[in-house]
Each structure stands twice: as structure tokens, then as C-alpha cells.
Enzyme design. Structure first.
Site, PDB file in Angstrom:
ATOM      1  N   GLU A   6       9.870  16.666  15.167  1.00 24.28           N
ATOM      2  CA  GLU A   6      10.135  16.558  13.731  1.00 24.28           C
ATOM      3  C   GLU A   6       9.166  17.443  12.947  1.00 24.28           C
ATOM      4  OE1 GLU A   6       9.214  12.782  11.736  1.00 24.28           O
ATOM      5  OE2 GLU A   6      11.160  12.932  10.746  1.00 24.28           O
TER       6      GLU A   6
ATOM      7  N   CYS B   7      13.329  11.211   6.555  1.00 23.98           N
ATOM      8  CA  CYS B   7      13.439  10.849   7.970  1.00 23.98           C
ATOM      9  C   CYS B   7      14.870  11.052   8.439  1.00 23.98           C
ATOM     10  CB  CYS B   7      12.950   9.434   8.222  1.00 23.98           C
ATOM     11  SG  CYS B   7      13.705   8.221   7.177  1.00 23.98           S
TER      12      CYS B   7
ATOM     13  N   LYS C 252       0.851  -1.185   0.000  1.00 26.68           N
ATOM     14  CA  LYS C 252       0.000   0.000   0.000  1.00 26.68           C
ATOM     15  C   LYS C 252       0.885   1.233   0.000  1.00 26.68           C
ATOM     16  CE  LYS C 252      -1.515   2.965   3.010  1.00 26.68           C
ATOM     17  NZ  LYS C 252      -1.716   4.162   2.202  1.00 26.68           N
TER      18      LYS C 252
ATOM     19  N   GLU D 270       9.820   2.111  11.003  1.00 24.52           N
ATOM     20  CA  GLU D 270      10.834   3.110  10.665  1.00 24.52           C
ATOM     21  C   GLU D 270      10.135   4.453  10.735  1.00 24.52           C
ATOM     22  OE1 GLU D 270      13.912   4.626  10.458  1.00 24.52           O
ATOM     23  OE2 GLU D 270      14.091   2.463  10.150  1.00 24.52           O
TER      24      GLU D 270
END
Ligand code: UN1
Length: 493
Positions: free
Chosen positions: A383, A282, A174, A248
Site C-alpha cells: 500500500e 484505505c 484520539k 481496519e
């Protein structure tokens, strides 16, 4: 306008809901790329059923034969690199030189995974008994669900899909709702490579589909890359279902610069690390930790260069920085600019939406640098996933390391220094899955372990040989050829 399809059991099929969503170019929001399936439970069920059926044969194909198909997928990505890169740029914004790099990472992953099918790291060991042999080898697990983010539309899915297949699993993928076209292209490549029907399936749709995959009883393992908030929720579900998931998630990656460093190199490093991919990695450099002796001068020189970065449509070869992915991400950049200002950080450059000329058509945000950011400020800790860099001052090497480690995340990290002792100390002391010496925090290579410590992950490593620990179970076999009953731990002592 084209209605795109899912790829299930070797067929291109419309979503059973009959619903579609628009896919918009973030550099020019009047440019609608196509209508993509808004799939639902029925489509997920069909894809998982196909993958489950295909697993019966695929797991028994000799691994190097599976590798031949994976290598072929790499060849096709290489042949179609320029064409696919341009579509990816239109779909998610980063410049073509970057989308080409993205595809190159998938090619590298394909060739590496293909070569690993001739090895797959089983091992044997002596037995404590005579005429007995012990060995342990990897076995595939079953249907793997792959859920990924938009920022590396081909590379990051390839890190999961290709090793999972190499190990003998089948896959339902997906893609992020922001890059469904890249998902379609991935399926086209796999179809041309000749994978048997059902071995690889793509189901397009929005975020809720991640849960459908995770909760499906026939999906045995999940590979996830995305936000911490989503990853943690999926992890919770997998915990209850006793299902393996590799997570992750976010990062807040520091680059430390010591006074003995090559300053020009360190500036180029942070420009690429912080503003490459518009900060949407990331691994992006989102914190710059400068030794006090170079603090003011470094910031001045960095800002001068940051202001000159060329924003634009990634299809223009002059463009260095593309748009952010959507309105919500633009809003996040605006919000963090406000938050940092209110908390007392000093805005050095940027800090607003870029609207000059054609930039007004898309989601562009100026490369933004905040100085005097301190450890308790939200910009230091959280973040942003955009082109917003926090700069903090360190009194010493020890202080720099302490600052670097004073966050929840632990993906990537970097130090610029010519002092070999400081470099090696940093390698040991930085709490991160990845540390770069004299290089920016981005730039992981396909054949090395990739992943983070602390809040970034849950202990798994993609990339390299370690990815096979995610997608296999160990089988241990004892062969007794003594023709007698030998009782371990009893007859030998
Ligand atoms: C990511 O942002 O999810 O090291 C992956 C890098 C790239 C991969 C980034 N090779 O920055």
C-alpha cells in the site's frame, strides 16, 4: 495563535504537560492552523476516569433517548457542514466537495445509529422446555477507545463513536495527529448536542497516545483505523490483555476491466477511485487489472485524462486533487516511484512532485500511473496511500481474478463488465470485504457493513448493523415460568 484544548468530562482543558504542537496546512506549509495539545498519560487517565464514571448513568438511559442526542449531533453537523468542511480542507487538504462528503457520511451515520437505538437487534427463540422463554439482548461494554487516521477526519471516527454511544458505551477519542482540529470540532458538536459530561471525550496528541489508550485497564474496547503496522502492534497488546479491538487497516484494492465494459465509465471510475482523496483512502483503487484486449488503448485514454486532473489547494473550487498529508507521505510516493522503476514497471504519467506555481508551497504529487506491473513487484503488493496506480495485464477473466486475489489485503474490489455471469462470478470469487460492480472501489455507505478480509482486518465490520457486534456483549436470559424445576437436556428427553 490559538492554543487548542482537550475535551474531558464536559470541559475544555489544557494538556497537563503544557506542551503543544503546530498543525500545518499540507497545501501551504507556511500556513500554521494552530497549536494543539501534546497530551500525555495524565490527560488520558483523566479522560478515561471521566468516561468510566459517566458510563454508570449513560448505560441506563433508555437507548432511544441516547438516540435523540445522536440525532441532534447529526443535525448540528448538517447545520455546520460548509464551515467545518472548509476547516477540514485547510487541515488535511482534500477538496471541499470531498470534505463535505466526509461530513455527510457522519450525518448519515448519526441518523442511522439514532434509528438503531429503537431496535439494537436482540432476539428470542423457543425453549426446549415448556413454560420457559429464551431471549438474548445486547449490553454495553464500558469505555471505548477510538483511534483513527487523518483521511476521513469526521466520517471514520463517527462510524465508531456514534454506534458505540448508541449502544450505551462511553468514549475516549484520539484523533490522528494530522487532524486535531477536526477532533475539536467533533467535540464541539457533541457538546452542543447535549451529551452528559464524560460520555464523550477527546484527547489530542501524537501516535504514542494510541498505546496509552489501548493499555489503560479501564478501556474495554478499541476501535482502530490506520496503518497495518500500527494496527498489528495494537492488536498484539489487546491479545495479551484479553481486550477486544476492531482493526481496519490497509488495502491494495483492484479494479478489473473486461473488454465488454463501458470504457468511458471504467476510466471515470478509476480516475475517481485512484486519485480521489489523492489516493489516501484505505479503499482507494491502487491496482488496475485490464484484460489484454483493451490494455494499451485503455492506458492511453486513462493517462490522457489523469494528466488533466487539476491539482491545487482544496479551498479552490476548481481543484480536483489536493496535496498528500505530509512530507513523509510525499517521500513514500517518491520512494515507490523509484522502487517501481527499478523493478521494471513502465511509468506512463506523473512520477514526481508537482511544483508549478503555488503547488510548490505544499505536498503535491502528480497523479502517477505505472503500467506492466507484475504480481511480484512491490508496487503490486504494498500500500502506498498516495496517488500512485499500478496497472497489470490479465489474459482472461480467471487470470484477472487470480491477480486481484494475489495480495495480503482484502478490503475493496471492483469489476467493470456488462456480462452478468462474470459479474456474479466476481462477487463470489474476489477475496475482499467489499465488491463493486461497475463502480469504483470507493464509496461505501454508512448503513452497510464495512471492513476487509485477510490482512486488512481481524474479522469485524463497521457500518450498518454489524458495528454493534464490536461495541456490545450478548446477554442471554432464560425465564422459567413453569413453577417446577425443569432440567435442560434431562427432563425433556
Ligand atoms: C477509509 O478510507 O478509511 O468507501 C474509509 C469509501 C469511504 C470511506 C473510506 N466512504 O471510500
Amino acid at each position: 495563535m490559538e492554543n487548542f484544548k482537550n475535551y474531558i468530562n464536559g470541559q475544555w482543558v489544557a494538556p497537563q504537560s503544557g506542551k503543544y504542537f503546530d498543525n500545518i496546512n499540507p497545501a501551504d506549509i507556511s500556513d500554521i492552523i494552530g497549536k494543539f495539545p501534546e497530551s500525555g498519560q495524565a490527560d488520558v487517565n483523566a479522560a478515561v476516569a471521566a468516561a468510566k464514571e459517566a458510563f454508570k448513568k449513560w448505560k441506563n438511559m433508555p437507548a432511544p433517548k441516547r438516540g435523540d442526542l445522536i440525532r441532534k449531533a447529526g443535525d448540528i453537523f448538517a447545520r455546520r457542514k460548509d464551515e467545518i468542511a472548509r476547516i477540514m480542507t485547510r487541515e488535511m487538504g482534500k477538496p471541499v466537495f470531498e470534505t463535505k462528503g466526509d461530513i455527510q457520511e457522519a450525518i448519515d451515520t448519526a441518523y442511522y445509529a439514532a434509528s438503531e437505538t429503537r431496535r439494537l437487534f436482540g432476539f428470542n427463540a423457543p425453549s426446549e422446555l415448556t413454560a420457559k422463554m429464551n431471549m438474548s439482548f445486547r449490553t454495553p461494554i464500558g469505555v471505548v477507545g477510538v483511534i483513527t487516521a487523518f483521511n476521513f477526519p469526521v466520517a471514520v471516527p463517527s462510524w465508531k463513536i456514534l454506534p458505540a454511544l448508541a449502544a450505551g458505551n462511553t468514549v475516549v477519542y484520539k484523533p490522528s495527529k494530522d487532524v486535531p482540529y477536526a477532533g475539536v470540532l467533533f467535540a464541539e458538536v457533541m457538546e452542543e448536542a447535549g451529551f452528559p459530561a464524560g460520555v464523550f471525550n477527546v484527547v489530542l496528541g501524537k501516535g504514542y497516545m494510541g498505546n496509552m489508550l489501548v493499555e489503560h485497564p479501564d478501556v474495554k474496547v478499541i476501535g482502530f483505523t490506520g496503518s497495518t503496522s500500527v494496527g498489528v502492534k495494537l492488536g498484539e497488546i489487546c491479545g495479551k490483555l484479553n481486550k477486544r479491538i476492531s482493526l481496519e487497516m490497509g488495502g491494495k484494492n483492484p479494479q478489473i476491466v473486461m473488454p465488454d465494459a463501458n470504457m468511458d465509465l471504467a476510466i471515470d471510475g478509476v480516475l475517481w477511485g485512484a486519485f480521489g482523496t489523492t489516493g489516501q483512502r484505505c479503499t482507494a483503487t491502487s491496482r488496475l487489472i485490464l484484460h489484454k484486449d483493451i490494455y494499451d488503448e485503455f492506458i492511453e485514454n486513462l493517462a490522457e485524462k489523469a494528466k488533466k486532473l487539476r491539482l491545487g489547494n482544496g479551498l479552490d473550487p476548481e481543484t480536483q486533487v489536493g496535496p498528500v498529508i505530509h512530507q513523509a507521505q510525499l517521500d513514500t510516493c517518491i520512494q515507490y516511484t523509484e522502487i517501481a522503476t527499478n523493478e521494471g514497471a513502465r511509468l506512463v504519467c506523473g512520477g514526481k512532485r508537482a511544483t508549478e506555481g503555488d503547488l510548490a508551497k505544499g505536498y503535491f504529487y502528480e497523479p502517477t500511473i505505472f503500467a506492466d506491473v507484475t504480481v511480484n513487484m512491490r508496487l503490486f503488493q504494498e500500500e502506498v496511500f498516495g496517488p500512485v496506480l499500478a496497472v497489470a495485464k490479465a489474459d482472461s477473466f480467471e487470470h484477472a481474478i487470480e491477480l486481484a486475489n494475489s495480495i495480503e489485503y482484502g478490503l475493496s474490489s471492483s469489476i467493470y463488465t456488462k456480462n452478468v455471469n462474470d459479474a456474479f462470478r466476481a462477487m463470489n470469487l474476489l477475496e475482499a470485504g467489499i465488491t463493486y460492480i461497475n463502480a469504483p472501489t470507493i464509496g461505501a455507505e454508512a448503513h452497510m457493513p464495512f471492513g476487509g478480509v485477510k490482512g486488512t482486518g481481524n474479522g469485524h465490520r463497521e457500518g450498518g448493523w454489524t458495528v454493534f457486534d464490536i461495541f456490545t456483549e450478548w446477554k442471554t436470559v432464560y425465564v422459567d415460568f413453569s413453577d417446577t424445576l425443569q432440567r435442560a437436556q434431562i427432563d425433556n428427553y
